[in-house]
Motif scaffolding. Structure first.
Motif, PDB file in Angstrom:
ATOM      1  N   MET A 143      -2.230  16.747 -12.928  1.00  0.00           N
ATOM      2  CA  MET A 143      -3.077  18.022 -13.918  1.00  0.00           C
ATOM      3  C   MET A 143      -2.521  18.079 -15.221  1.00  0.00           C
ATOM      4  O   MET A 143      -2.934  18.305 -16.216  1.00  0.00           O
ATOM      5  N   HIS A 144      -1.159  18.136 -15.378  1.00  0.00           N
ATOM      6  CA  HIS A 144      -0.283  17.982 -16.600  1.00  0.00           C
ATOM      7  C   HIS A 144      -0.841  16.915 -17.452  1.00  0.00           C
ATOM      8  O   HIS A 144      -1.420  17.291 -18.600  1.00  0.00           O
ATOM      9  N   GLU A 145      -0.910  15.595 -16.910  1.00  0.00           N
ATOM     10  CA  GLU A 145      -1.435  14.516 -17.732  1.00  0.00           C
ATOM     11  C   GLU A 145      -2.947  14.643 -18.096  1.00  0.00           C
ATOM     12  O   GLU A 145      -3.274  14.510 -19.307  1.00  0.00           O
ATOM     13  N   VAL A 146      -3.748  15.381 -17.211  1.00  0.00           N
ATOM     14  CA  VAL A 146      -5.069  15.649 -17.655  1.00  0.00           C
ATOM     15  C   VAL A 146      -5.107  16.760 -18.663  1.00  0.00           C
ATOM     16  O   VAL A 146      -5.830  16.600 -19.566  1.00  0.00           O
ATOM     17  N   GLY A 147      -4.175  17.782 -18.604  1.00  0.00           N
ATOM     18  CA  GLY A 147      -4.188  18.542 -19.758  1.00  0.00           C
ATOM     19  C   GLY A 147      -3.812  18.034 -21.222  1.00  0.00           C
ATOM     20  O   GLY A 147      -4.308  18.144 -22.117  1.00  0.00           O
ATOM     21  N   HIS A 148      -2.785  17.154 -21.073  1.00  0.00           N
ATOM     22  CA  HIS A 148      -2.775  15.987 -22.297  1.00  0.00           C
ATOM     23  C   HIS A 148      -4.075  15.694 -22.719  1.00  0.00           C
ATOM     24  O   HIS A 148      -4.544  15.392 -24.087  1.00  0.00           O
ATOM     25  N   TYR A 149      -4.945  14.883 -21.883  1.00  0.00           N
ATOM     26  CA  TYR A 149      -6.172  14.097 -21.991  1.00  0.00           C
ATOM     27  C   TYR A 149      -6.899  15.343 -22.735  1.00  0.00           C
ATOM     28  O   TYR A 149      -7.654  14.881 -23.908  1.00  0.00           O
ATOM     29  N   ILE A 150      -7.255  16.432 -22.103  1.00  0.00           N
ATOM     30  CA  ILE A 150      -8.248  17.563 -22.555  1.00  0.00           C
ATOM     31  C   ILE A 150      -7.979  18.129 -23.907  1.00  0.00           C
ATOM     32  O   ILE A 150      -8.460  18.074 -25.003  1.00  0.00           O
ATOM     33  N   LEU A 151      -6.450  18.580 -23.821  1.00  0.00           N
ATOM     34  CA  LEU A 151      -5.999  19.390 -25.184  1.00  0.00           C
ATOM     35  C   LEU A 151      -5.735  18.256 -26.140  1.00  0.00           C
ATOM     36  O   LEU A 151      -5.988  18.639 -27.452  1.00  0.00           O
ATOM     37  N   HIS A 152      -4.770  17.425 -25.984  1.00  0.00           N
ATOM     38  CA  HIS A 152      -4.270  16.685 -27.092  1.00  0.00           C
ATOM     39  C   HIS A 152      -4.819  15.291 -27.525  1.00  0.00           C
ATOM     40  O   HIS A 152      -4.498  14.778 -28.709  1.00  0.00           O
ATOM     41  N   SER A 153      -5.797  14.818 -26.615  1.00  0.00           N
ATOM     42  CA  SER A 153      -6.486  13.514 -27.163  1.00  0.00           C
ATOM     43  C   SER A 153      -7.934  14.092 -27.414  1.00  0.00           C
ATOM     44  O   SER A 153      -8.834  13.381 -27.779  1.00  0.00           O
ATOM     45  N   GLU A 154      -8.166  15.479 -27.343  1.00  0.00           N
ATOM     46  CA  GLU A 154      -9.585  16.259 -27.389  1.00  0.00           C
ATOM     47  C   GLU A 154     -10.509  15.408 -26.601  1.00  0.00           C
ATOM     48  O   GLU A 154     -11.643  14.554 -26.968  1.00  0.00           O
TER      49      GLU A 154
END
Length: 170
Positions: free
Chosen positions: A91-102
């Motif tokens: 879920m941390h990596e999903v956070g990168h996907y949602i937040l940082h890759s938009e």
């Protein structure tokens, strides 16, 4: 080594309420309830998880997630960490996907190490997704048991303690 076509993730500078809301909205969208499996969420989002052995893992330090586009990302996990740690990591990596890759609009990679704003944002996203504030506090207030929290939300003791501290109750 990750090819240069991936940009390093950069911070959103979103406030904590915004990150909490994005995580909780994602959980609602995929009908996720605390303690549910997270792999079906990743799959429905178009993500893939690749497990690496220790030697492969050491070589992937510059990319724990690679985002190629919307509904197209790979999360790299070690095969030597436990399931609770891996749930949080996913879920941390999903956070990168949602937040940082938009949500895939930017091709990014995210490093595995460091205490940067980017990493803190992804940690907060994971905590908010796995331990949504209202339900988490409701469970805590029932009997103030960390063990009950970890079993209900399937998180580590450390994750539960940090979330309680962040919420100002521990």
């Amino acid at each position: 080594m990750v090819p240069d076509l991936y940009k390093n993730a950069t911070a959103t500078n979103f406030d904590s309420l915004c990150i909490d809301k994005l995580a909780e909205n994602l959980a609602d969208k995929y009908l996720y309830n605390p303690g549910d499996e997270v792999l079906p969420v990743v799959k429905r989002m178009g993500g893939v998880i690749e497990y690496k052995n220790f030697h492969e893992w050491e070589k992937t330090h510059d990319g724990s997630i690679l985002v190629d586009g919307p509904e197209d990302f790979v999360i790299y996990l070690s095969n030597f960490h436990g399931p609770l740690r891996n749930r949080f990591r996913i879920m941390h990596e999903v956070g990168h996907y949602i937040l940082h890759s938009e949500s895939g609009k930017k091709k990014i990679k995210a490093a595995r190490f460091g205490d940067t704003l980017v990493e803190r944002e992804a940690n907060q996203f994971a905590a908010s997704f796995l331990m949504p504030k209202e339900r988490f506090l409701e469970e805590w207030n029932k009997n103030k048991s960390l063990i009950d929290l970890t079993s209900k939300f399937l998180v580590s003791l450390t994750a539960a303690r940090v979330r309680l501290s962040y919420l100002g109750v521990y």
